[in-house]
Design a protein around this motif. Structure first.
Motif, PDB file in Angstrom:
ATOM      1  N   THR A  21       0.796  -1.230   0.000  1.00 25.63           N
ATOM      2  CA  THR A  21       0.000   0.000   0.000  1.00 25.63           C
ATOM      3  C   THR A  21       0.828   1.280   0.000  1.00 25.63           C
ATOM      4  OG1 THR A  21      -0.131   0.053   2.432  1.00 25.63           O
ATOM      5  CG2 THR A  21      -1.835  -1.178   1.268  1.00 25.63           C
ATOM      6  N   ALA A  22       2.160   1.158   0.105  1.00 28.87           N
ATOM      7  CA  ALA A  22       3.014   2.347   0.214  1.00 28.87           C
ATOM      8  C   ALA A  22       3.376   2.877  -1.171  1.00 28.87           C
ATOM      9  CB  ALA A  22       4.279   2.019   1.008  1.00 28.87           C
ATOM     10  N   PHE A  23       2.736   3.952  -1.587  1.00 25.52           N
ATOM     11  CA  PHE A  23       3.021   4.605  -2.859  1.00 25.52           C
ATOM     12  C   PHE A  23       3.463   6.032  -2.588  1.00 25.52           C
ATOM     13  CE2 PHE A  23      -0.404   1.500  -3.716  1.00 25.52           C
ATOM     14  CZ  PHE A  23       0.294   0.640  -4.568  1.00 25.52           C
ATOM     15  N   MET A  24       4.690   6.369  -3.007  1.00 27.94           N
ATOM     16  CA  MET A  24       5.267   7.672  -2.683  1.00 27.94           C
ATOM     17  C   MET A  24       5.620   8.414  -3.959  1.00 27.94           C
ATOM     18  SD  MET A  24       8.716   8.401  -0.482  1.00 27.94           S
ATOM     19  CE  MET A  24       9.324  10.059  -0.208  1.00 27.94           C
TER      20      MET A  24
ATOM     21  N   ILE B 232      -4.718   1.840  -5.902  1.00 25.27           N
ATOM     22  CA  ILE B 232      -5.099   2.699  -4.781  1.00 25.27           C
ATOM     23  C   ILE B 232      -6.616   2.740  -4.627  1.00 25.27           C
ATOM     24  CG2 ILE B 232      -5.098   5.085  -3.935  1.00 25.27           C
ATOM     25  CD1 ILE B 232      -2.310   5.354  -5.290  1.00 25.27           C
ATOM     26  N   LYS B 233      -7.322   2.885  -5.746  1.00 20.26           N
ATOM     27  CA  LYS B 233      -8.788   2.883  -5.699  1.00 20.26           C
ATOM     28  C   LYS B 233      -9.321   1.551  -5.182  1.00 20.26           C
ATOM     29  CE  LYS B 233      -9.538   6.283  -9.391  1.00 20.26           C
ATOM     30  NZ  LYS B 233     -10.061   6.524 -10.754  1.00 20.26           N
ATOM     31  N   ALA B 234      -8.686   0.468  -5.623  1.00 21.72           N
ATOM     32  CA  ALA B 234      -9.105  -0.861  -5.160  1.00 21.72           C
ATOM     33  C   ALA B 234      -8.863  -1.018  -3.662  1.00 21.72           C
ATOM     34  CB  ALA B 234      -8.349  -1.943  -5.930  1.00 21.72           C
ATOM     35  N   ASN B 235      -7.762  -0.454  -3.172  1.00 17.77           N
ATOM     36  CA  ASN B 235      -7.474  -0.515  -1.732  1.00 17.77           C
ATOM     37  C   ASN B 235      -8.512   0.260  -0.928  1.00 17.77           C
ATOM     38  OD1 ASN B 235      -5.193  -2.144  -1.909  1.00 17.77           O
ATOM     39  ND2 ASN B 235      -3.771  -0.419  -2.030  1.00 17.77           N
ATOM     40  N   PHE B 236      -8.906   1.431  -1.424  1.00 14.20           N
ATOM     41  CA  PHE B 236      -9.949   2.196  -0.745  1.00 14.20           C
ATOM     42  C   PHE B 236     -11.248   1.393  -0.680  1.00 14.20           C
ATOM     43  CE2 PHE B 236      -7.680   6.331  -1.743  1.00 14.20           C
ATOM     44  CZ  PHE B 236      -7.509   6.688  -0.421  1.00 14.20           C
ATOM     45  N   ALA B 237     -11.637   0.813  -1.804  1.00 11.70           N
ATOM     46  CA  ALA B 237     -12.885   0.053  -1.856  1.00 11.70           C
ATOM     47  C   ALA B 237     -12.841  -1.133  -0.900  1.00 11.70           C
ATOM     48  CB  ALA B 237     -13.144  -0.420  -3.284  1.00 11.70           C
ATOM     49  N   LEU B 238     -11.701  -1.828  -0.884  1.00  4.25           N
ATOM     50  CA  LEU B 238     -11.550  -2.978   0.010  1.00  4.25           C
ATOM     51  C   LEU B 238     -11.624  -2.545   1.464  1.00  4.25           C
ATOM     52  CD1 LEU B 238     -10.774  -5.897   0.735  1.00  4.25           C
ATOM     53  CD2 LEU B 238      -8.367  -5.251   0.440  1.00  4.25           C
ATOM     54  N   CYS B 239     -10.953  -1.462   1.789  1.00  9.54           N
ATOM     55  CA  CYS B 239     -10.918  -0.990   3.180  1.00  9.54           C
ATOM     56  C   CYS B 239     -12.298  -0.542   3.650  1.00  9.54           C
ATOM     57  CB  CYS B 239      -9.902   0.147   3.317  1.00  9.54           C
ATOM     58  SG  CYS B 239      -9.498   0.567   5.033  1.00  9.54           S
ATOM     59  N   GLU B 240     -12.993   0.201   2.819  1.00  9.79           N
ATOM     60  CA  GLU B 240     -14.323   0.673   3.188  1.00  9.79           C
ATOM     61  C   GLU B 240     -15.274  -0.502   3.455  1.00  9.79           C
ATOM     62  OE1 GLU B 240     -14.070   4.845   0.604  1.00  9.79           O
ATOM     63  OE2 GLU B 240     -15.273   3.155  -0.122  1.00  9.79           O
TER      64      GLU B 240
END
Length: 375
Positions: free
Chosen positions: A54-57, A69-77
């Motif tokens: 998840t670390a994107f800099m 990143i969008k997929a991570n948000f959806a998964l987390c929510e």
């Protein structure tokens, strides 16, 4: 109580793990679900995603990974709603966590922020989001408390958890001969190189750090290698340069070092708390123009946490054009061989330690969080 915790990098994993340890003391029925790392996993609970994923800099890196990143948000929510925690505890990592704060607030989930984003240095406007979406903010630096007071937002300061991490570190009593034997190093005194834990910053700063190696033939230079970075990646950056590596042993390495060359960030504070003289390096991507723009937007006088906490120049900061072989070598020579200069830095380290409030911060924060939830 059910705790959902989100930490997005190695330092967050460290602090969150110590918080979880103390929450287990406060709450015998603590149930953890989290985004983090191996240290958090060792405290129990269920890990959803490792911070390696998840670390994107940096702007370009974020742009290339927008889909992930969008997929991570959806998964987390979705995962937060399914778990339905008593509290969502966010650990720094503002790009991701402030959006999750808004989401949790919308769904009636209490939000605690443990370790404030560095909005006092950058993007001060984010304080509006914090006031709107965060029920309680826990700060680890005295100057952060002053910053939020300026914005009429009450926060809770409980000391700095790095003091706990350092006090409770493994191999605390290890001596130099045992350390070099265990890691197959030579008997030369050590200069530690802390180049960060993200690939982009390692690629930028480590080659510059290594340019001064030949100027100190009586020392061995040892890189504090991040566990999340492969040996192959380090080899591609270092090439044929003579340098050693130790993985996942930053505190052990610093403890045995005579001096350190450190990229700005939490590592500067860790180095100071371990009483190791240091020179701080900082290089950004994007060239002089981007740096000039960024410098105008910065709200602070210093880039290292050591100098920020003390509000004066304790350790030398080499930034952009001044971060080069000559300047690093010059400062390294001073902290290694100028006894008076070295002693003054160590004296200021002691004052820094006292200003941060002593050990026990993780337990104090855990108690505040648990008592808040009981109310």
């Amino acid at each position: 109580m059910k705790y959902y915790i989100i930490a997005g990098e190695a330092s967050g994993d460290l602090h969150a793990s110590n918080l979880m340890k103390e929450l287990n003391v406060q709450d015998s029925e603590a149930d953890f679900r989290f985004w983090g790392g191996d240290l958090m996993q060792a405290q129990g609970g269920q890990m959803v995603k490792h911070y390696r994923e998840t670390a994107f800099m940096g702007f370009l890196t974020v742009l290339k990974n927008l889909g992930k990143i969008k997929a991570n948000f959806a998964l987390c929510e979705k995962d937060v709603l399914n778990f339905r925690p008593d509290v969502l505890i966010l650990v720094d990592y503002p790009g991701f966590n402030l959006r999750m704060a808004k989401f949790a607030k919308k769904h009636g989930i209490r939000v605690h922020y443990y370790i404030s984003p560095k909005i006092w240095a950058w993007k001060e406007g984010r304080v509006k989001k914090i006031k709107a979406y965060v029920d309680r903010m826990f700060t680890i630096f005295p100057f952060e408390t002053e910053f939020y007071q300026k914005h009429n937002y009450e926060v809770s300061f409980g000391g700095n958890p790095l003091l706990d991490a350092i006090e409770n570190r493994l191999n605390k009593e290890e001596v130099f001969p045992d350390f070099i034997k265990r890691n197959k190093l030579s008997e030369k005194p050590i200069v530690a190189l802390l180049a960060g834990s993200r690939k982009q910053e390692i690629e930028r700063v480590l080659p510059v750090m290594l340019e001064c190696v030949d100027s100190f033939p009586e020392h061995q230079f040892v890189v504090a290698a991040a566990p999340s970075i492969t040996q192959e990646f380090y080899a591609s950056v270092v090439g044929e340069l003579k340098v050693e590596f130790v993985y996942g042993q930053t505190y052990d390495l610093l403890q045995q070092a005579d001096a350190a060359v450190v990229t700005s960030g939490t590592a500067t504070l860790e180095t100071a708390l371990l009483r190791i003289p240091q020179v701080v390096c900082y290089l950004t991507g994007g060239g002089r123009l981007l740096f000039a723009i960024g410098k105008r937007l910065l709200k602070v006088k210093y880039i290292s946490l050591v100098n920020l906490v003390m509000d004066k120049l304790i350790v030398k900061e080499l930034i952009q054009q001044t971060c080069n072989r000559e300047m690093i070598s010059e400062e390294l020579n001073r902290i290694l061989f100028d006894k008076e200069y070295r002693s003054e830095m160590l004296y200021n380290y002691q004052l820094l330690h006292e200003k941060l409030g002593g050990a026990g911060a993780s337990a104090r924060f855990a108690k505040m969080i648990y008592e808040d939830l009981q109310r």
